[in-house]
Design a protein around this motif. Structure first.
Motif, PDB file in Angstrom:
ATOM      1  N   VAL A  89       0.810  -1.222   0.000  1.00 42.07           N
ATOM      2  CA  VAL A  89       0.000   0.000   0.000  1.00 42.07           C
ATOM      3  C   VAL A  89       0.841   1.269   0.000  1.00 42.07           C
ATOM      4  CG1 VAL A  89      -1.802   1.310   1.219  1.00 42.07           C
ATOM      5  CG2 VAL A  89      -1.883  -1.200   1.172  1.00 42.07           C
ATOM      6  N   PHE A  90       1.673   1.443   1.006  1.00 42.15           N
ATOM      7  CA  PHE A  90       2.379   2.711   1.152  1.00 42.15           C
ATOM      8  C   PHE A  90       3.359   2.977   0.018  1.00 42.15           C
ATOM      9  CE2 PHE A  90       1.749   1.950   5.955  1.00 42.15           C
ATOM     10  CZ  PHE A  90       0.469   2.473   5.891  1.00 42.15           C
ATOM     11  N   ALA A  91       4.185   1.997  -0.327  1.00 46.40           N
ATOM     12  CA  ALA A  91       5.157   2.195  -1.415  1.00 46.40           C
ATOM     13  C   ALA A  91       4.467   2.470  -2.757  1.00 46.40           C
ATOM     14  CB  ALA A  91       6.097   0.996  -1.519  1.00 46.40           C
ATOM     15  N   PRO A  92       3.469   1.686  -3.165  1.00 40.75           N
ATOM     16  CA  PRO A  92       2.803   1.975  -4.440  1.00 40.75           C
ATOM     17  C   PRO A  92       2.139   3.347  -4.495  1.00 40.75           C
ATOM     18  CG  PRO A  92       2.299  -0.258  -3.728  1.00 40.75           C
ATOM     19  CD  PRO A  92       3.006   0.405  -2.592  1.00 40.75           C
ATOM     20  N   LEU A  93       1.682   3.856  -3.356  1.00 38.49           N
ATOM     21  CA  LEU A  93       0.999   5.154  -3.346  1.00 38.49           C
ATOM     22  C   LEU A  93       1.936   6.311  -3.014  1.00 38.49           C
ATOM     23  CD1 LEU A  93      -2.411   4.281  -1.635  1.00 38.49           C
ATOM     24  CD2 LEU A  93      -1.796   4.266  -4.066  1.00 38.49           C
ATOM     25  N   GLY A  94       3.219   6.030  -2.826  1.00 27.27           N
ATOM     26  CA  GLY A  94       4.175   7.090  -2.516  1.00 27.27           C
ATOM     27  C   GLY A  94       4.025   7.657  -1.117  1.00 27.27           C
ATOM     28  N   MET A  95       3.468   6.864  -0.214  1.00 28.65           N
ATOM     29  CA  MET A  95       3.263   7.311   1.168  1.00 28.65           C
ATOM     30  C   MET A  95       4.508   6.996   1.989  1.00 28.65           C
ATOM     31  SD  MET A  95      -0.729   6.051   1.500  1.00 28.65           S
ATOM     32  CE  MET A  95      -0.958   6.645   3.191  1.00 28.65           C
ATOM     33  N   LYS A  96       5.529   7.844   1.830  1.00 28.73           N
ATOM     34  CA  LYS A  96       6.841   7.580   2.420  1.00 28.73           C
ATOM     35  C   LYS A  96       6.910   7.881   3.913  1.00 28.73           C
ATOM     36  CE  LYS A  96       9.230   8.491  -1.955  1.00 28.73           C
ATOM     37  NZ  LYS A  96      10.267   9.303  -2.642  1.00 28.73           N
ATOM     38  N   ASN A  97       5.934   8.609   4.421  1.00 30.35           N
ATOM     39  CA  ASN A  97       5.930   8.954   5.843  1.00 30.35           C
ATOM     40  C   ASN A  97       4.733   8.323   6.546  1.00 30.35           C
ATOM     41  OD1 ASN A  97       8.251  10.899   6.198  1.00 30.35           O
ATOM     42  ND2 ASN A  97       7.159  11.881   4.515  1.00 30.35           N
ATOM     43  N   SER A  98       4.464   7.072   6.189  1.00 34.65           N
ATOM     44  CA  SER A  98       3.387   6.309   6.812  1.00 34.65           C
ATOM     45  C   SER A  98       3.915   4.945   7.218  1.00 34.65           C
ATOM     46  CB  SER A  98       2.204   6.145   5.853  1.00 34.65           C
ATOM     47  OG  SER A  98       1.641   7.389   5.518  1.00 34.65           O
ATOM     48  N   SER A  99       3.502   4.462   8.377  1.00 35.12           N
ATOM     49  CA  SER A  99       4.003   3.181   8.851  1.00 35.12           C
ATOM     50  C   SER A  99       3.131   2.640   9.978  1.00 35.12           C
ATOM     51  CB  SER A  99       5.442   3.318   9.351  1.00 35.12           C
ATOM     52  OG  SER A  99       5.921   2.077   9.853  1.00 35.12           O
ATOM     53  N   TYR A 100       3.062   1.316  10.054  1.00 35.35           N
ATOM     54  CA  TYR A 100       2.439   0.645  11.186  1.00 35.35           C
ATOM     55  C   TYR A 100       3.485   0.093  12.151  1.00 35.35           C
ATOM     56  CZ  TYR A 100      -2.329   0.815   9.390  1.00 35.35           C
ATOM     57  OH  TYR A 100      -3.571   1.240   8.982  1.00 35.35           O
ATOM     58  N   ALA A 101       4.749   0.389  11.930  1.00 32.69           N
ATOM     59  CA  ALA A 101       5.791  -0.044  12.852  1.00 32.69           C
ATOM     60  C   ALA A 101       5.619   0.650  14.203  1.00 32.69           C
ATOM     61  CB  ALA A 101       7.171   0.266  12.280  1.00 32.69           C
TER      62      ALA A 101
END
Length: 244
Positions: A89-101
């Motif tokens: 999800v995040f990589a394909p949408l360019g969401m570089k500042n999103s994480s569930y870590a």
């Protein structure tokens, strides 16, 4: 961190209430149910439900349900949720500042009380990640809204994590007319059709909303415990642009 246990609801610490009493056994024909409680992203405390009875509603708001879904994804893919979401999800949408870590590698804001004091530890960490553990910012949330808007209105599938059919299912009402699959919806079948979700963890409040037919939307994140302020900002945005 896990919610404290005590005299309140097991797992969240809220005052005991009828909704959270567990009932097992009983006379023949008596309703049998277990209610699973979890603090969730929406900030609706303690009403996540899982019933073991055919007479109960087929759909209800459930942070705990998303925790179970998280475990299903992890077991099916063999990846922790954080890695799976980064990849799919995040990589394909360019969401570089999103994480569930639990401890992502980018800069994090400190939460504040309504009085303006920094909360202890600056922020809570939630192992029930799918329900309460997303780290993100307004730009990334708006990237998600833009993608969902385009996926909804496109004539076919577009590049990204969801097919057009899946997007339609995600944003289409189920048994309850105001709920899609993970979002609240309104105005179905009109140009003002929209989907939304708010967020409420201790020290942080948020909301985002998308209007697929208008190609529009907004996201508001606040590192303070005042949801009234977030709602006031959202109302001002809708007023300026004439959105429902």
């Amino acid at each position: 961190m896990p919610a404290p246990r005590g005299s309140g609801c097991g797992g969240c610490g809220e005052r005991p209430c009828r909704q959270h009493r567990r009932r097992r056994g009983g006379q023949a024909g008596e309703q049998r149910f277990v209610l699973i409680c979890s603090r969730s992203l929406s900030g609706l405390p303690c009403f996540a439900k899982a019933f073991l009875d055919r007479r109960c509603p087929a759909l209800g708001y459930s942070g705990a349900g998303f925790v179970l879904l998280q475990r299903m994804v992890e077991q099916k893919t063999g990846l922790p949720l954080a890695q799976y979401m980064d990849k799919e999800v995040f990589a394909p949408l360019g969401m570089k500042n999103s994480s569930y870590a639990l401890s992502p590698g980018f800069e994090l804001a400190a939460g504040h009380t309504k009085a303006g004091a920094v909360i202890p530890g600056k922020r809570n960490r939630y192992p029930e990640s799918a329900a309460a553990g997303l780290y993100t910012n307004v730009l990334d949330l708006c990237r998600l809204v833009c993608y969902l808007n385009k996926a909804w209105t496109a004539s076919g599938d577009i590049a990204g994590p969801l097919s057009k059919a899946s997007t339609r299912t995600l944003l289409t009402a189920g048994p309850q007319p105001t709920m899609g699959r993970g979002f609240f919806i309104a105005g179905s079948g009109t140009n003002s059709f929209c989907y939304t979700h708010d967020g409420s963890n201790y020290g942080f409040k948020s909301v985002f909303k998308g209007y697929p037919q208008l190609g529009a939307g907004y996201a508001i994140l606040a590192n303070g415990d005042n949801m009234n302020l977030v709602n006031e900002i959202a109302s001002a945005i809708r007023s300026v642009y004439g959105w429902a």
